[in-house]
Design a protein around this motif. Structure first.
Motif, mmCIF file in Angstrom:
data_model
loop_
_atom_site.group_PDB
_atom_site.id
_atom_site.type_symbol
_atom_site.label_atom_id
_atom_site.label_comp_id
_atom_site.label_asym_id
_atom_site.label_seq_id
_atom_site.Cartn_x
_atom_site.Cartn_y
_atom_site.Cartn_z
ATOM 1 N N ALA A 451 8.212 -4.902 5.262
ATOM 2 C CA ALA A 451 8.113 -4.073 6.468
ATOM 3 C C ALA A 451 6.707 -3.499 6.622
ATOM 4 O O ALA A 451 6.160 -3.442 7.737
ATOM 5 C CB ALA A 451 9.138 -2.943 6.410
ATOM 6 N N ILE A 452 6.101 -3.088 5.511
ATOM 7 C CA ILE A 452 4.735 -2.548 5.574
ATOM 8 C C ILE A 452 3.750 -3.647 5.966
ATOM 9 O O ILE A 452 2.841 -3.427 6.777
ATOM 10 C CB ILE A 452 4.342 -1.912 4.230
ATOM 11 C CG1 ILE A 452 5.265 -0.722 3.907
ATOM 12 C CG2 ILE A 452 2.893 -1.448 4.260
ATOM 13 C CD1 ILE A 452 5.030 -0.118 2.531
ATOM 14 N N ILE A 453 3.924 -4.849 5.407
ATOM 15 C CA ILE A 453 3.043 -5.975 5.761
ATOM 16 C C ILE A 453 3.144 -6.280 7.250
ATOM 17 O O ILE A 453 2.133 -6.512 7.929
ATOM 18 C CB ILE A 453 3.404 -7.217 4.922
ATOM 19 C CG1 ILE A 453 3.057 -6.977 3.444
ATOM 20 C CG2 ILE A 453 2.685 -8.451 5.445
ATOM 21 C CD1 ILE A 453 3.531 -8.081 2.514
ATOM 22 N N LEU A 454 4.369 -6.266 7.786
ATOM 23 C CA LEU A 454 4.562 -6.507 9.218
ATOM 24 C C LEU A 454 3.849 -5.445 10.046
ATOM 25 O O LEU A 454 3.256 -5.751 11.088
ATOM 26 C CB LEU A 454 6.055 -6.519 9.553
ATOM 27 C CG LEU A 454 6.847 -7.743 9.085
ATOM 28 C CD1 LEU A 454 8.333 -7.550 9.360
ATOM 29 C CD2 LEU A 454 6.354 -9.004 9.794
ATOM 30 N N ALA A 468 -3.620 0.365 10.889
ATOM 31 C CA ALA A 468 -3.596 -0.865 10.094
ATOM 32 C C ALA A 468 -4.246 -0.685 8.726
ATOM 33 O O ALA A 468 -3.784 -1.269 7.732
ATOM 34 C CB ALA A 468 -4.298 -1.984 10.860
ATOM 35 N N ILE A 469 -5.294 0.126 8.663
ATOM 36 C CA ILE A 469 -6.027 0.268 7.396
ATOM 37 C C ILE A 469 -5.636 1.530 6.641
ATOM 38 O O ILE A 469 -5.366 1.494 5.439
ATOM 39 C CB ILE A 469 -7.549 0.270 7.663
ATOM 40 C CG1 ILE A 469 -7.965 -1.051 8.325
ATOM 41 C CG2 ILE A 469 -8.319 0.478 6.358
ATOM 42 C CD1 ILE A 469 -9.413 -1.077 8.769
ATOM 43 N N PHE A 470 -5.579 2.656 7.351
ATOM 44 C CA PHE A 470 -5.436 3.938 6.666
ATOM 45 C C PHE A 470 -4.034 4.549 6.768
ATOM 46 O O PHE A 470 -3.796 5.599 6.177
ATOM 47 C CB PHE A 470 -6.455 4.939 7.235
ATOM 48 C CG PHE A 470 -7.865 4.441 7.202
ATOM 49 C CD1 PHE A 470 -8.558 4.329 5.998
ATOM 50 C CD2 PHE A 470 -8.506 4.051 8.368
ATOM 51 C CE1 PHE A 470 -9.864 3.855 5.973
ATOM 52 C CE2 PHE A 470 -9.806 3.584 8.355
ATOM 53 C CZ PHE A 470 -10.490 3.473 7.152
ATOM 54 N N GLY A 471 -3.134 3.933 7.480
ATOM 55 C CA GLY A 471 -1.812 4.510 7.665
ATOM 56 C C GLY A 471 -0.937 4.415 6.422
ATOM 57 O O GLY A 471 -1.161 3.586 5.534
ATOM 58 N N SER A 472 0.080 5.270 6.377
ATOM 59 C CA SER A 472 1.021 5.227 5.245
ATOM 60 C C SER A 472 1.786 3.913 5.215
ATOM 61 O O SER A 472 2.280 3.491 4.166
ATOM 62 C CB SER A 472 2.002 6.397 5.344
ATOM 63 O OG SER A 472 2.751 6.315 6.542
ATOM 64 N N ASN A 473 1.899 3.269 6.386
ATOM 65 C CA ASN A 473 2.508 1.941 6.453
ATOM 66 C C ASN A 473 1.466 0.877 6.769
ATOM 67 O O ASN A 473 1.798 -0.207 7.258
ATOM 68 C CB ASN A 473 3.610 1.920 7.519
ATOM 69 C CG ASN A 473 4.786 2.794 7.142
ATOM 70 O OD1 ASN A 473 5.307 2.693 6.046
ATOM 71 N ND2 ASN A 473 5.187 3.676 8.051
ATOM 72 N N GLY A 474 0.188 1.212 6.487
ATOM 73 C CA GLY A 474 -0.900 0.272 6.674
ATOM 74 C C GLY A 474 -1.351 -0.303 5.343
ATOM 75 O O GLY A 474 -0.609 -0.302 4.348
#
Length: 641
Positions: A451-454, A468-474
């Motif tokens: 899910a994080i990769i998506l 995409a870079i700095f998010g908790s799911n990035g």
């Protein structure tokens, strides 16, 4: 397994060609109108279209007429026939004919009702040998017909009023039916007395002659009226049969005509021209544009949906046979926006597999698949979902060796095919139980990582580098989560310690700092000059608690997948209870408890597993990569479709 590409279509032409343009667009069945004002900056000269449907009165009268007559019109293909003013005139004539039939039917039904009411009313007074019309013509006395409770009739002697005399004509178990007569000057007092005695008036008997004569007349007239009504209904049915296609044609034409004027209402005019803006699927856009440009003075312009993102292009999902059914769940959560990833394929695969793992039983899975097939035939959208889920449950049930709760029924099959002594997975063994729990957590780790990769992919596609870079799911969140998982797996599975100061600083601390400083780092990466927060103290406080929440969500989301393993164990445990109860009986009792127990367990587990897997999809996975902020593509369709 994607979002269908869409085009924005702008149509401009002279006002006198607006109706022809609207007719062409509606017949294309692939155009969704939008507000032209939102596509132009200078709209001072724009005015709405004020032209109304000239046939609205005819449409209204036609719809009222067919509804009153109980005629059910359907939409048909009107190819080959045109709607003209003559068509509207023919429809108006049909309205007049239908209304004439309706009025006649209502009149007959009213006459029958009055006749039946008169018969019912007068049958209690057949022994009264008086001409009722003459009684009603009296100027100085008043007659009241009705019923009096027998207890009240016995109490009449208690009153000294000489006019409290009741003349009974007939009786039943509880009442006397008859009348009392009083002078007009004393009627109020007498009425008050009889009201206190619970006298129930049946109103004035509006008839000529004696009750018996009236009764015989109405008894003779009632069957005549009913026969006349039946003859009329047959005549009307024949009329409807002969004209049903015409009614359907009018109904369809009126609906299409209204759609054209509805579309015109969404257009704007300026000077002598009009403008219509809307959305068309890419594969049909050029064809529609070519048809429109064949109309004199009309010009069209097409632009890609990806270039019109600020106008929120509508979304049409494009999935294959297997994944199409699961778009029901996607739409339940919310459609993707035009530039977002369509998660339907992801849902189809993960939902089917997770359902099978949690609902592992060959017999139960096949029953669910058959029930899904039944629901599909009933046009229920869940039917197409339950079929693959049931098959998945049967496949995993074969791995568990469970068939309607019989845990060793497939042992001979495994022995013959694979040389096993028994089934490969014995769910209730302590060692296997631990393996199932660990596997469930492992599945959670894998799916959360996916899910994080998506989300990283989706964020880069949307040019949202900050997320995409700095998010908790990035990328930072992915690096942190995978690094922590790697420490746990290497330690618990392989007994190898990979955590050291360099590993922790580079793969855990630095990603956390990136998440902590997401906003300023994101602005710096985009070259923004004002990258610093207004207050570093307030920012750090807020980011600290957010970082704590993110870290907690990694744990809770992963641990939430323990329910996958729990349901595997629950099934085995519940079926063990069923067979424990069944073994207390023999013969028919044993069979009955096994059947009832299987039905109960199957129904309960199917419901719970469906809900729990959907919860995992929505809360543990969707929340990491999917917003669902899109809107559905709803083209104007012709009435026949």
């Amino acid at each position: 397994m994607a979002i269908a590409k869409i085009k924005c279509l702008r149509v401009i032409g002279l006002k006198e060609k607006l109706l022809d343009t609207a007719e062409t667009i509606v017949s294309s069945q692939c155009f969704e109108p939008d507000d032209p004002l939102s596509f132009h900056s200078d709209v001072k000269m724009f005015l709405p279209v004020t032209e109304t449907n000239p046939y609205s009165d005819t449409v209204e009268s036609f719809n009222e007429a067919v509804a009153s007559a109980g005629i059910k019109c359907k939409f048909i293909d009107t190819a080959g026939r045109e709607f003209t003013d003559d068509t509207a005139k023919e429809a108006q004539k049909a309205v007049e004919a239908i209304n004439a039939f309706t009025d006649r039917r209502i009149k007959l039904e009213d006459e029958i009702e009055r006749c039946e009411r008169g018969i019912e009313q007068v049958r209690h007074f057949l022994d009264l040998d008086l001409e009722i019309d003459k009684i009603n013509e009296c100027k100085y006395i008043k007659a009241n017909f009705g019923k009096l409770p027998k207890e009240s009739y016995d109490r009449l002697q208690e009153y000294d009023n000489p006019f409290t005399i009741f003349f009974p004509c007939s009786s039943d178990d509880d009442f006397y039916w008859g009348l009392y007569i009083s002078p007009i000057s004393n009627s109020e007092d007498v009425d008050r007395i009889f009201s206190g005695l619970y006298f129930e008036s049946c109103g004035a008997l509006d008839l000529n002659g004696t009750p018996n004569e009236f009764y015989e007349q109405q008894k003779k007239r009632l069957p005549e009226l009913k026969q006349e009504l039946e003859n009329f209904k047959a005549e009307f049915e024949e009329y409807k049969r002969k004209n049903s296609k015409e009614f359907d044609f009018y109904h369809t034409c009126f609906a299409d005509q209204q759609k054209r004027y509805d579309l015109m209402a969404k257009a704007m005019t300026y000077s002598k021209s009009f403008i219509i803006v809307g959305w068309v699927p890419e594969d049909k856009a050029q064809e529609l544009a070519d048809k429109l440009q064949q109309i004199e003075s009309v010009e069209c312009k097409l632009t890609d949906g990806k270039d019109e993102m600020k106008h929120c292009p509508p979304v049409q999902l494009k999935n294959n046979v297997f994944t199409r059914a699961f778009s029901y769940f996607t739409q339940m959560y919310g459609l993707p926006n035009y530039n977002e990833f369509d998660p339907t394929a992801f849902v189809a695969i993960t939902y089917t597999i997770l359902f099978g793992i949690m609902f592992g039983d060959v017999g139960h899975g096949l029953m669910v698949a058959l029930f899904g097939l039944f629901m599909k035939k009933k046009k229920n959208p869940l039917g197409s979902i339950l079929i693959p889920c049931g098959i998945s449950g049967a496949v995993f049930g074969a791995v568990y060796g469970s068939v309607f709760g019989y845990e060793h029924l497939l042992d001979p099959v495994f022995r013959a095919l694979f040389g096993f002594e028994e089934k490969p997975i014995e769910v209730m063994k302590p060692a296997t139980t631990n393996m199932i729990i660990y596997a469930a957590v492992g599945i959670g780790m894998l799916l959360v990582t996916l899910a994080i990769i998506l989300n990283v992919i989706v964020s880069f596609r949307a040019n949202d580098k900050e997320e995409a870079i700095f998010g908790s799911n990035g990328s930072a969140g992915l690096l942190f989560y995978v690094s922590v998982v790697a420490i746990l797996v290497s330690q618990m599975v392989f007994g190898v310690k990979i955590a050291n100061p360099a590993y922790i600083i580079c793969l855990i601390v630095i990603p956390l700092l990136m998440i902590f400083l997401k906003e300023p780092l994101g602005k710096l990466s985009q070259g923004k000059k004002e990258w610093q927060p207004e207050s570093w103290g307030g920012y750090c406080t807020q980011s600290f608690f957010e970082l704590f929440e993110y870290a907690l969500s990694y744990v809770t989301n992963t641990m939430s997948f323990l329910r996958v393993g729990a349901f595997v164990l629950v099934h085995a445990g519940m079926m063990e209870v069923v067979f424990t109860l069944a073994n207390m009986f023999t013969g028919v009792g044993y069979v009955a408890i096994v059947i009832i127990g299987n039905i109960f367990v199957m129904g309960l587990e199917a419901l719970l597993v469906c809900i729990q897997v959907l919860r995992l999809e929505f809360y543990e996975m969707f929340g990491r990569f999917y917003k669902g902020s899109g809107r559905a593509f709803n083209p104007i369709m012709s009435a026949a479709d």
